[in-house]
Structure formats: structure tokens, C-alpha cells
Design a protein around this motif. Structure first.
Motif, PDB file in Angstrom:
ATOM      1  N   THR B 197      76.726  54.377 -25.675  1.00 41.77           N
ATOM      2  CA  THR B 197      76.336  55.544 -24.868  1.00 41.77           C
ATOM      3  C   THR B 197      77.550  56.178 -24.200  1.00 41.77           C
ATOM      4  O   THR B 197      77.512  57.345 -23.850  1.00 41.77           O
ATOM      5  CB  THR B 197      75.314  55.144 -23.782  1.00 41.77           C
ATOM      6  OG1 THR B 197      75.762  53.937 -23.193  1.00 41.77           O
ATOM      7  CG2 THR B 197      73.939  54.951 -24.359  1.00 41.77           C
ATOM      8  N   SER B 198      78.633  55.386 -24.058  1.00 41.02           N
ATOM      9  CA  SER B 198      79.821  55.939 -23.399  1.00 41.02           C
ATOM     10  C   SER B 198      80.338  57.172 -24.142  1.00 41.02           C
ATOM     11  O   SER B 198      80.864  58.095 -23.533  1.00 41.02           O
ATOM     12  CB  SER B 198      80.906  54.863 -23.339  1.00 41.02           C
ATOM     13  OG  SER B 198      81.218  54.428 -24.638  1.00 41.02           O
ATOM     14  N   ALA B 203      81.310  62.933 -23.752  1.00 35.40           N
ATOM     15  CA  ALA B 203      81.089  64.255 -24.353  1.00 35.40           C
ATOM     16  C   ALA B 203      80.416  65.179 -23.347  1.00 35.40           C
ATOM     17  O   ALA B 203      80.754  66.353 -23.231  1.00 35.40           O
ATOM     18  CB  ALA B 203      80.239  64.127 -25.609  1.00 35.40           C
ATOM     19  N   GLU B 204      79.484  64.594 -22.625  1.00 32.88           N
ATOM     20  CA  GLU B 204      78.771  65.331 -21.594  1.00 32.88           C
ATOM     21  C   GLU B 204      79.757  65.877 -20.553  1.00 32.88           C
ATOM     22  O   GLU B 204      79.688  67.022 -20.147  1.00 32.88           O
ATOM     23  CB  GLU B 204      77.767  64.392 -20.912  1.00 32.88           C
ATOM     24  CG  GLU B 204      76.705  65.093 -20.111  1.00 32.88           C
ATOM     25  CD  GLU B 204      75.403  65.203 -20.893  1.00 32.88           C
ATOM     26  OE1 GLU B 204      74.447  65.690 -20.312  1.00 32.88           O
ATOM     27  OE2 GLU B 204      75.349  64.807 -22.075  1.00 32.88           O
ATOM     28  N   SER B 210      73.989  69.342 -26.484  1.00 37.50           N
ATOM     29  CA  SER B 210      73.300  68.288 -27.247  1.00 37.50           C
ATOM     30  C   SER B 210      73.475  68.490 -28.745  1.00 37.50           C
ATOM     31  O   SER B 210      73.663  67.548 -29.510  1.00 37.50           O
ATOM     32  CB  SER B 210      71.806  68.289 -26.936  1.00 37.50           C
ATOM     33  OG  SER B 210      71.572  68.622 -25.606  1.00 37.50           O
ATOM     34  N   ILE B 211      73.394  69.766 -29.160  1.00 34.01           N
ATOM     35  CA  ILE B 211      73.513  70.051 -30.586  1.00 34.01           C
ATOM     36  C   ILE B 211      74.892  69.632 -31.078  1.00 34.01           C
ATOM     37  O   ILE B 211      75.050  68.994 -32.117  1.00 34.01           O
ATOM     38  CB  ILE B 211      73.301  71.568 -30.854  1.00 34.01           C
ATOM     39  CG1 ILE B 211      71.981  72.042 -30.257  1.00 34.01           C
ATOM     40  CG2 ILE B 211      73.384  71.866 -32.334  1.00 34.01           C
ATOM     41  CD1 ILE B 211      70.748  71.638 -31.006  1.00 34.01           C
ATOM     42  N   LYS B 212      75.900  69.983 -30.295  1.00 40.46           N
ATOM     43  CA  LYS B 212      77.272  69.625 -30.662  1.00 40.46           C
ATOM     44  C   LYS B 212      77.437  68.121 -30.730  1.00 40.46           C
ATOM     45  O   LYS B 212      78.124  67.599 -31.603  1.00 40.46           O
ATOM     46  CB  LYS B 212      78.256  70.215 -29.639  1.00 40.46           C
ATOM     47  CG  LYS B 212      78.933  71.483 -30.131  1.00 40.46           C
ATOM     48  CD  LYS B 212      80.100  71.837 -29.234  1.00 40.46           C
ATOM     49  CE  LYS B 212      80.886  72.993 -29.814  1.00 40.46           C
ATOM     50  NZ  LYS B 212      81.819  73.548 -28.835  1.00 40.46           N
ATOM     51  N   ILE B 217      79.191  63.458 -32.723  1.00 37.46           N
ATOM     52  CA  ILE B 217      79.128  62.022 -32.415  1.00 37.46           C
ATOM     53  C   ILE B 217      78.105  61.322 -33.295  1.00 37.46           C
ATOM     54  O   ILE B 217      78.437  60.419 -34.069  1.00 37.46           O
ATOM     55  CB  ILE B 217      78.775  61.790 -30.930  1.00 37.46           C
ATOM     56  CG1 ILE B 217      79.863  62.416 -30.044  1.00 37.46           C
ATOM     57  CG2 ILE B 217      78.659  60.296 -30.655  1.00 37.46           C
ATOM     58  CD1 ILE B 217      79.510  62.386 -28.584  1.00 37.46           C
ATOM     59  N   THR B 218      76.836  61.770 -33.200  1.00 35.88           N
ATOM     60  CA  THR B 218      75.771  61.040 -33.875  1.00 35.88           C
ATOM     61  C   THR B 218      76.004  60.944 -35.381  1.00 35.88           C
ATOM     62  O   THR B 218      76.036  59.849 -35.947  1.00 35.88           O
ATOM     63  CB  THR B 218      74.414  61.723 -33.609  1.00 35.88           C
ATOM     64  OG1 THR B 218      74.332  62.015 -32.223  1.00 35.88           O
ATOM     65  CG2 THR B 218      73.291  60.813 -34.007  1.00 35.88           C
TER      66      THR B 218
END
Lengths: 279, 310
Positions: B197-198, B203-204, B210-212, B217-218
Motif C-alpha cells: 500500500t505504500s 503516489a497519492e 486513481s486512474i493514473k 502502479i497496479t
């Protein structure tokens, strides 16, 4: 605040899509149950009714006993084959996995690589020579060609169990040895109990795949008394091709053991996929 | 101390005794024997058999390259069946991957009833085989099937002949296979939960939307899982047999005569063991080539943590 409303929107979209998916997933099941409880008359009605009126419970006994096909026998055969192959699979795969994870020996790494390679081979490519082999030794139309290979371990299950056994602390074996355990006792009394979860996963996979197996029985069994449920079901559909009420009743019963197993052990089903998928 | 224990137990490099070697080989022997008997032996044997004409009633006759000659140059059905199988794979594997991925993304959000949804979507994957095929045959029934009924009610569509229209039979089988995409979803879900989650937190902080985050990342973090799903999906789809055998028997006009079905017919209906063996060799080579292709391509798109390329 803006962030918050975006989250709410995303949640709404998520639940909406999930619910649509729910309907898509469930319709086939509901349709099957509904049809299994209808007479021909109710089935060939347009538009279709979801809730049969009245319920034609008689489809079940008719399909399973009056069809002229010994479904009781088919179930017994499937149970025997599934039980024996699963026992064989778990036993042999765990011994081999034990060797690959807890013992040091020459050639271990190379052979493990071979195991991984065999997982990439569609197993059907060997069906012809295997058939010839079993025919030569006179095993056709017996359960042996379906059962015996399971006692030699399956690459995929060996892989799962090996990964799992690798995570067990090596000092356990040593402590057991100091207490006078030989290798068999270490395997059986120390490691196996530690692997209960992984063994359960492998058993479930094995039960599922052998219960549903079709090609193996199709190739190797040819007398009605030896048929499995899958073969019987196909024969049934050949004879009663348009009597959907009976067909769905029989199909439902054929799925039932796996559905019950899933209901009881669904946690391990999903966990199993996770374990095997991630490593 | 610990090192010494391990050396004593596992033999280590120095103390890999005859006893340890013997025990290791002995306990691995079920698989080794099984491998020789049921994999290597048969694969080698089928190579020999492919150079014969053999109906199992009379002795095999040496055929030279006749089977391969027929397969490569005189039997267009081989290529048609290979194409049917490939077409089915090309469409069904990516579709079920994408579906499984999107659903997993949704179920990875903090939503209510997670285990309920997961169980539900996984449910169709546990049942397979003849019973499911019969169910879908009934769903696809043109006159009284539920699919045509729903399409008519919802979209006013005309009757569709799912299984008897040669152009539609493969898409129908693909549709049926998509019903059980839950397996790839569960694997994806497990993969998603392994992403630290880090990464998202930082990124946050950098102001990524979220889309980015999904794209930067995802998806990169999930490529090993996608890769695995791809490989198992391809191998599985090359083996397609039961669905087509029970549902269509290869028809209409051989439009769903999958490769395994054609192989089966040659072996166990016409008893051309030589020809069927040659066909299985092609399947083996084809499967290996595809797997190799995926593995090689993986170097360019699969992201492994630590970056040592597996």
C-alpha cells in the motif's frame, strides 16, 4: 469534499456492476433449477415461467431410476474413482513434494525444473500412446487406467505442496531426528500435519477434476456398468435429447456433490486458487 | 549453530551423503517413474507411432513420412481445426483475463460483503464437465432457451441460432467459457492484495489520480499475475474438448471441430493411431511454441520486483 463525492460515485458504479454480474452468474443456475422442476408442458411455454406451477418433483426419480440407465451405479463408480484417485494423488504428490522440499539430493534442481516443464504440456498429447499401453496390458474397460496414474503424483500438485513445505521451519525435522524419527516418520508425523491446509486444497482440486473428468472415462470405459456420472449423463442426453426437465434434473444431481463440497469448504477452494496462482 | 543443524539435516554441499541421496531419490521415485511411464515414454512412443499406419487390430506398418505428408499438405482439416482452436483461445483467454482483472479491481475496493461476492463469482468455475455443457445447451436453445428469450425481451432481437449457425458456434462456446472467469478473478485479487500500500500512498502524496495509479502502479505490479493467467489460459484453451464434444460434436459443418476433437476422432473413431500420433506431436509443438512466445514476450512487459527477469 469533492474527493468524497467521487468515492461515492465509484462505490455506486461498483455495486451496480457487481449486481449486474450477480444476475448474469445466477441466471443459468436458476434456469436449471426451474427447468428441473417442470414438466414438458410447462417447459415449452412462451414466455417461460421462472417458478414452476406445480413443481414437477417427479423429474428427479424419473431421470435417475426410470430412464433405464443405472444412475446409482454411475454415482458409485464416480465416487470410487474420485476417492481412490484423490487418495493416490495426495499421498504420492506429498511424498514427492517432501523429497523436493526437505531432502538434499543430487539432481533435485534439474528434476524440479522438469516438473515445471511438464506442467506446460497439455496432458492430452499423450492420450494415444497411453491408450495403446493400457490396451496392451489389458486394462481397457476397467478403472485402472483412470486410477493407477494418480499414484505417481501430479506435477501441479507436487508443485503446490513443495512450495508450501518450503515454508516450514527446517529445525523441526532436525528436532524430530534427534528424537529418533526416521525419514518416513518425519514425513508422516511432522510435515504432513503441518501441511493440512495445502493437502486440503490439493484434495479439493483433485476431487473436482476427477468428478468432472470426461475424456478419460470416455476413452477407457465402454460397458454401461462401468460408466461414470459424466458418461452416463452424456448417454442420457443422447436418449432424451429434448426432455429438458429430465436432463436438467439429472445434471443438477450430477453437480450436487461438487456444489455441496464447495458450500462446505469454499474457503479452501478460493484459498487454493490463491496459493497456486501467486507462487 | 543453526547452520550446522541445517548441514546435518540437509547434507549441505559437503555432506550430501549416499544415504541422503538415496532417500531423496527414493521418495521422488513415484514421480520419476510416473514421468517416464506416462509422459516421456508416451511422448517418445507417439513419435515412433506417427511413422506407422496402425489400427490396433493388425500389426503396425511402417509408413515413412506419409502421416506428416498428409497432415501438412493433404488434410486441410488439420489447419481448420488448429485455426478454430486458436480463434477460440485468442478471443476467450484475453476476454476472461480482462473481465477477471476488472472484477478483481472492484472487489479490491473497500466494499461490503467481499467474501460473498468472491464466492459468488467463483461459483461457476468449480463446476465443469458434461452437466454444465447440457445446461448451456438448454440456455442456447433457439426456441425455448432463456438467452433468446432475454434478448427478445430486453432488446427485441430475433431468434438466434447459437449452436447451429457455423459463424456463431465458436462465439457461443466462448460466451459459455466466460461464465467461469472467476478463477482468473480470484488469482488477480490475491495479486492485488500483495501490492504494497505504500506505493499508493506515495503516489497519492505526489497527487496521482486513481486512474493514473491503476496504469502506473497496479497494472505494472500485476504483470506477473497476468502473465501466469495468460500461460495457464492458453494451455487450457488448447485442450478444449468436452464442451465441443458434448454440445456440438464438432458441428455444424465442422465449424467447432476443435483440434483435440479432431485428434480424438482420428484416434478413437477411425482408429488411425499413426495419424493421431502425428497430430498430437503438432499439438505439442504448437503449445510449446505459444508458451515460448509468451515467455519471450514476457521479457518486454512483465515487471518483476528486483528486476532480475525471474
Amino acid at each position: 469534499m469533492k474527493k468524497h463525492s467521487l468515492q461515492l460515485l465509484l462505490d455506486a458504479v461498483t455495486y451496480l456492476i457487481l449486481s449486474i454480474g450477480l444476475v448474469i452468474i445466477l441466471i443459468p443456475f436458476l434456469w436449471m433449477v426451474s427447468t428441473a422442476l417442470k414438466t414438458d408442458n410447462q417447459i415449452f411455454r412462451f414466455p417461460p415461467e421462472w417458478i414452476p406451477n406445480p413443481f414437477a418433483w417427479s423429474n428427479f426419480p424419473t431421470a435417475l431410476t426410470y430412464s433405464g440407465l443405472p444412475f446409482g451405479r454411475f454415482f458409485l463408480n464416480s465416487f470410487i474413482i474420485t476417492a481412490v484417485t484423490t487418495a493416490g494423488t495426495v499421498l504420492s504428490s506429498s511424498i514427492v513434494a517432501f523429497s523436493f522440499s526437505r531432502l538434499q539430493w543430487y539432481g533435485r534442481k534439474t528434476l524440479f525444473f522438469v516438473i515445471i516443464m511438464t506442467m506446460m504440456i497439455p496432458k492430452e498429447v499423450t492420450i494415444v500412446p497411453e491408450f495403446i499401453l493400457f490396451k496392451t496390458i489389458g486394462w481397457i474397460n476397467s478403472f485402472l487406467p483412470l486410477i493407477v496414474p494418480s499414484f505417481f503424483g501430479y506435477a501441479f500438485y507436487i508443485f503446490i505442496l513443495r512450495q508450501y513445505m518450503m515454508t516450514i521451519n527446517p529445525e523441526l525435522d532436525q528436532a524430530a531426528k534427534i528424537d529418533g524419527c526416521n525419514i518416513w516418520m518425519v514425513y508422516w508425523r511432522i510435515i504432513m500435519p503441518q501441511c493440512r491446509l495445502a493437502l486440503l486444497t490439493v484434495s479439493i482440486f483433485s476431487i473436482q477434476s476427477h468428478w468432472n473428468d470426461f475424456m478419460g472415462p470416455l476413452v477407457y470405459l465402454n460397458s454401461l456398468q462401468k460408466f461414470t456420472v459424466s458418461l452416463g449423463l452424456r448417454m442420457f442426453s443422447g436418449q432424451y435429447g429434448t426432455e429438458w426437465g429430465l436432463l436438467m434434473a439429472a445434471s443438477l444431481v450430477a453437480m450436487l456433490p461438487i456444489l455441496v463440497l464447495f458450500a462446505v469448504a469454499q474457503k479452501y477452494f478460493i484459498q487454493g486458487v490463491v496459493v497456486t496462482g501467486i507462487k | 549453530m543453526k547452520r550446522e543443524l541445517e548441514t546435518a539435516l540437509y547434507g549441505g554441499k559437503r555432506r550430501r551423503s549416499i544415504g541422503a541421496n538415496f532417500a531423496g531419490w527414493a521418495m521422488a521415485s513415484p514421480w520419476i517413474i510416473g514421468f517416464l511411464l506416462f509422459t516421456l515414454g508416451p511422448v517418445a512412443a507417439s513419435l515412433f507411432i506417427s511413422f506407422t499406419h496402425w489400427d490396433l487390430l493388425t500389426a503396425p506398418r511402417f509408413a515413412g513420412f506419409a502421416n506428416f505428408d498428409k497432415m501438412l499438405f493433404k488434410d486441410p482439416q488439420v489447419w481448420k481445426s488448429l485455426w478454430i482452436t486458436t480463434y477460440y483461445s485468442i478471443v476467450s483467454v484475453p476476454l476472461s483475463l480482462v473481465l477477471g482483472f476488472i472484477l478483481a479491481l472492484m472487489l479490491n475496493r473497500k466494499i461490503k460483503g467481499l467474501s460473498f461476492w468472491r464466492t459468488l463469482y467463483y461459483l461457476p468455475s468449480i463446476i465443469s464437465g458434461v452437466a454444465v455443457v447440457l445446461l448451456w445447451q438448454w440456455i442456447f436453445s433457439p426456441d425455448f432457451g432463456i438467452l433468446n428469450y432475454l434478448l427478445k425481451v430486453l432488446f427485441g432481437m430475433d431468434k438466434v441460432y447459437w449452436l447451429t449457425n457455423p459463424k456463431l458456434v465458436i462465439p457461443s462456446l466462448i460466451l459459455m467459457s466466460l461464465w467461469s472467469f472467476g478463477r482468473s478473478m480470484v488469482i488477480n485479487l490475491a495479486g492485488l492484495q500483495n501490492i504494497p500500500t505504500s506505493l499508493y500512498e506515495s503516489a497519492e502524496m505526489d497527487g496521482c489520480s486513481s486512474i493514473k495509479q491503476v496504469f502506473h502502479i497496479t497494472i505494472p505490479m500485476m504483470t506477473p499475475v497476468i502473465f501466469l493467467n495468460l500461460v495457464t489460459g492458453i494451455i487450457g484453451s488448447l485442450q478444449t474438448f468436452t464442451n465441443a464434444f458434448v454440445m456440438t460434436g464438432g458441428g455444424p459443418i465442422k465449424a467447432s471441430l476443435f483440434y483435440m476433437l479432431y485428434l480424438y476422432k482420428n484416434a478413437f473413431e477411425s482408429f488411425n493411431m499413426g495419424y493421431a500420433s502425428a497430430l498430437s506431436w503438432i499439438l505439442l509443438l504448437y503449445a510449446s511454441a505459444l508458451t515460448l512466445l509468451v515467455f519471450v514476450s514476457g521479457r518486454y512487459w512483465v515487471h518483476y520486483e528486483g528486476g532480475d527477469g525471474k
